[in-house]
Design a protein around this motif. Structure first.
Motif, mmCIF file in Angstrom:
data_model
loop_
_atom_site.group_PDB
_atom_site.id
_atom_site.type_symbol
_atom_site.label_atom_id
_atom_site.label_comp_id
_atom_site.label_asym_id
_atom_site.label_seq_id
_atom_site.Cartn_x
_atom_site.Cartn_y
_atom_site.Cartn_z
ATOM 1 N N THR A 1 69.516 -45.213 -22.197
ATOM 2 C CA THR A 1 69.909 -46.564 -21.791
ATOM 3 C C THR A 1 68.868 -47.159 -20.843
ATOM 4 O O THR A 1 68.507 -48.341 -20.964
ATOM 5 C CB THR A 1 71.289 -46.538 -21.110
ATOM 6 O OG1 THR A 1 72.175 -45.811 -21.955
ATOM 7 C CG2 THR A 1 71.838 -47.931 -20.924
ATOM 8 N N LEU B 1 69.218 -28.616 -13.426
ATOM 9 C CA LEU B 1 70.670 -28.471 -13.325
ATOM 10 C C LEU B 1 71.179 -27.222 -14.040
ATOM 11 O O LEU B 1 72.385 -26.980 -14.073
ATOM 12 C CB LEU B 1 71.365 -29.708 -13.906
ATOM 13 C CG LEU B 1 71.191 -31.017 -13.127
ATOM 14 C CD1 LEU B 1 71.708 -32.197 -13.929
ATOM 15 C CD2 LEU B 1 71.902 -30.936 -11.775
ATOM 16 N N PRO C 1 78.370 -31.630 -23.378
ATOM 17 C CA PRO C 1 78.689 -32.979 -22.902
ATOM 18 C C PRO C 1 77.810 -33.407 -21.740
ATOM 19 O O PRO C 1 77.395 -34.575 -21.651
ATOM 20 C CB PRO C 1 80.154 -32.901 -22.467
ATOM 21 C CG PRO C 1 80.679 -31.634 -22.990
ATOM 22 C CD PRO C 1 79.551 -30.774 -23.447
ATOM 23 N N ALA C 2 77.476 -32.460 -20.848
ATOM 24 C CA ALA C 2 76.630 -32.803 -19.707
ATOM 25 C C ALA C 2 75.237 -33.212 -20.192
ATOM 26 O O ALA C 2 74.670 -34.202 -19.711
ATOM 27 C CB ALA C 2 76.524 -31.620 -18.748
ATOM 28 N N SER D 1 80.757 -24.206 -20.061
ATOM 29 C CA SER D 1 81.744 -24.751 -20.995
ATOM 30 C C SER D 1 81.541 -26.258 -21.238
ATOM 31 O O SER D 1 81.899 -26.759 -22.291
ATOM 32 C CB SER D 1 83.155 -24.507 -20.472
ATOM 33 O OG SER D 1 83.279 -25.064 -19.188
ATOM 34 N N VAL D 2 80.971 -26.976 -20.262
ATOM 35 C CA VAL D 2 80.745 -28.412 -20.465
ATOM 36 C C VAL D 2 79.253 -28.705 -20.594
ATOM 37 O O VAL D 2 78.803 -29.829 -20.368
ATOM 38 C CB VAL D 2 81.340 -29.275 -19.317
ATOM 39 C CG1 VAL D 2 82.841 -29.176 -19.298
ATOM 40 C CG2 VAL D 2 80.743 -28.893 -17.990
ATOM 41 N N VAL E 1 73.644 -25.019 -12.186
ATOM 42 C CA VAL E 1 74.918 -25.566 -11.690
ATOM 43 C C VAL E 1 75.849 -26.069 -12.802
ATOM 44 O O VAL E 1 77.048 -26.196 -12.590
ATOM 45 C CB VAL E 1 74.713 -26.713 -10.669
ATOM 46 C CG1 VAL E 1 74.300 -26.163 -9.331
ATOM 47 C CG2 VAL E 1 73.729 -27.726 -11.181
ATOM 48 N N ILE E 2 75.300 -26.366 -13.980
ATOM 49 C CA ILE E 2 76.152 -26.872 -15.057
ATOM 50 C C ILE E 2 77.057 -25.755 -15.562
ATOM 51 O O ILE E 2 76.569 -24.709 -15.982
ATOM 52 C CB ILE E 2 75.314 -27.425 -16.231
ATOM 53 C CG1 ILE E 2 74.467 -28.616 -15.792
ATOM 54 C CG2 ILE E 2 76.219 -27.859 -17.387
ATOM 55 C CD1 ILE E 2 73.635 -29.241 -16.892
ATOM 56 N N PRO E 3 78.406 -25.945 -15.485
ATOM 57 C CA PRO E 3 79.302 -24.922 -16.045
ATOM 58 C C PRO E 3 79.064 -24.831 -17.555
ATOM 59 O O PRO E 3 78.974 -25.860 -18.222
ATOM 60 C CB PRO E 3 80.708 -25.475 -15.752
ATOM 61 C CG PRO E 3 80.516 -26.570 -14.775
ATOM 62 C CD PRO E 3 79.136 -27.088 -14.947
ATOM 63 N N ALA F 1 72.172 -41.598 -20.522
ATOM 64 C CA ALA F 1 71.725 -42.387 -19.377
ATOM 65 C C ALA F 1 70.229 -42.653 -19.468
ATOM 66 O O ALA F 1 69.775 -43.791 -19.264
ATOM 67 C CB ALA F 1 72.059 -41.650 -18.081
ATOM 68 N N LEU G 1 75.412 -36.641 -21.743
ATOM 69 C CA LEU G 1 75.549 -37.651 -20.691
ATOM 70 C C LEU G 1 74.190 -37.994 -20.092
ATOM 71 O O LEU G 1 73.819 -39.175 -19.965
ATOM 72 C CB LEU G 1 76.505 -37.134 -19.619
ATOM 73 C CG LEU G 1 76.817 -38.046 -18.447
ATOM 74 C CD1 LEU G 1 77.485 -39.309 -18.940
ATOM 75 C CD2 LEU G 1 77.703 -37.341 -17.444
ATOM 76 N N LEU G 2 73.411 -36.947 -19.771
ATOM 77 C CA LEU G 2 72.069 -37.159 -19.233
ATOM 78 C C LEU G 2 71.193 -37.929 -20.211
ATOM 79 O O LEU G 2 70.485 -38.870 -19.853
ATOM 80 C CB LEU G 2 71.407 -35.800 -18.964
ATOM 81 C CG LEU G 2 71.609 -35.167 -17.599
ATOM 82 C CD1 LEU G 2 70.980 -33.789 -17.570
ATOM 83 C CD2 LEU G 2 70.953 -36.057 -16.554
#
Lengths: 198, 172
Positions: A77, A55, A66-67, A62-63, A58-60, A74, A70-71
């Motif tokens: 978990t 990714l 956090p991205a 600036s985020v 494609v990951i901007p 997940a 998030l990965l």
């Protein structure tokens, strides 16, 4: 293949990078506890590192962080659910430290400093190597504490040491014992490294 | 506003949630089987010799809220009762399962003592301690564990509570 060996040797996450110190100190009361938390980290890293790498275009930016989190959340978990279903005994022992792998800085550090700048295959190898290095270190620290605290060593149900060699000493299972053991094992690793280099 | 970033994170969160629901669906039946098998094995250990165990919701709901809390109760068929109790220990509640038949303890098992100090309070899990309760109709003769006073008293109190509950609810 350099990516794989680095984590086991000169960039070992525990003894060289000092990442993930919290679980290193907390769960290493026995060799098998350290080993299974290590396995969880290997699983998480081999999911997150290749995904972050795939990714990365494609990951901007600036985020980006956090991205990644998030990965990681997940993946952790999912691994947590798998442990609960298939290793219920270990799940009970590891307790909160399994979900806390989300904030294990080793995983975010590998995502940010390696996986987000390299192709998927080397990112996967890097994650595998770092995970293996982490597992090795935690099993080692856990093994030393288990022997010193209880005078016994078990892995996979088998007793690896005859009883009665070491008198059981409580302090090694308690939190101060974690710091002392880590320091001692680290000193040994440094000593051996210097000897090998001549 | 950074709409691109927000959109990206939103899509990713949705995908992550979807994948996790798949993992959950795959692991839930295995987990349920494990939990049921573990419960059955624990019941068999503390109250041997019953054919089946029936969960008694009425007892758990009606239990008075003392220091020791009743969190589960099973009726052994044909005889005996099993009580699952949370008793306050040193670091948090200690969960204890006690089997009673004819006013005597048939088995006791410390199910969860994770909050007790390793090497001290957590020693209440050692099997010789549970063995000391076998066949007892009061806990007078059971001693505590040295340097684990609070934790071992918690287990004693759980056993006492189980016997008291049995005097009220247990089938003769």
């Amino acid at each position: 293949m350099a990516e794989l060996w680095r984590g086991l040797g000169k960039e070992n996450p525990t003894f060289r990078l000092f990442l993930g110190m919290c679980p290193t100190l907390a769960v290493t009361t026995a060799a098998r506890n350290g080993f299974w938390l290590g396995v969880a980290v290997i699983l998480v890293l081999s999911i997150t590192n290749p995904l972050v790498s795939l990714l990365r275009v494609v990951i901007p930016s600036s985020v980006r962080l956090p991205a990644f989190i998030l990965l990681i959340a997940a993946a952790v978990t999912a691994v947590d659910m798998l442990f609960h279903a298939f290793l219920p005994g270990m799940y009970a022992i590891l307790g909160i430290y399994l979900p806390l792998t989300v904030v294990n800085c080793l995983i975010l550090a590998r995502a940010e400093s390696f996986a987000s700048r390299n192709p998927p295959l080397s990112a996967w190898l890097d994650g595998l190597g770092m995970g293996l290095g982490f597992t090795l270190a935690l099993t080692l620290v856990g093994g030393v504490r288990e022997v010193l605290a209880g005078g016994k060593l078990t892995l996979g149900g088998a007793s690896l040491l005859p009883r009665g060699i070491f008198p059981p000493t409580l302090i090694w299972t308690l939190p101060p014992g974690a710091f002392l053991t880590l320091g001692l094992v680290l000193a040994l690793v440094n000593y051996l490294e210097r000897r090998l280099k001549g | 506003m950074n709409w691109r970033g927000a959109l990206f994170l939103g899509v990713m969160a949705a995908l992550a949630g979807f994948s996790l629901s798949l993992v959950h669906q795959a692991t839930a039946p295995v987990l349920r089987r494990h939990l049921l098998a573990a419960e059955e094995a624990a019941l068999r250990e503390v109250l041997p010799g019953a054919a089946t165990y029936r969960y008694r919701t009425d007892l758990v709901k009606g239990a008075a809220g003392g220091k020791v809390r009743l969190v589960g109760a099973w009726e052994g068929i044909p005889s005996g009762m099993v009580y699952l109790l949370d008793s306050p220990g040193y670091g948090g509640p200690i969960r204890v399962m006690v089997g009673v038949r004819g006013g005597r303890i048939t088995g006791l098992r410390v199910v969860d003592s994770a909050k007790e100090t390793p090497g001290l309070g957590a020693r209440v899990r050692e099997s010789w301690f549970a063995g000391a309760f076998l066949g007892k109709h009061d806990t007078g003769g059971v001693g505590g564990i040295a340097s684990a006073t609070v934790s071992s008293r918690a287990v004693l109190r759980a056993a006492e509570t189980a016997l008291n509950l049995d005097r009220r609810f247990g089938r003769r």
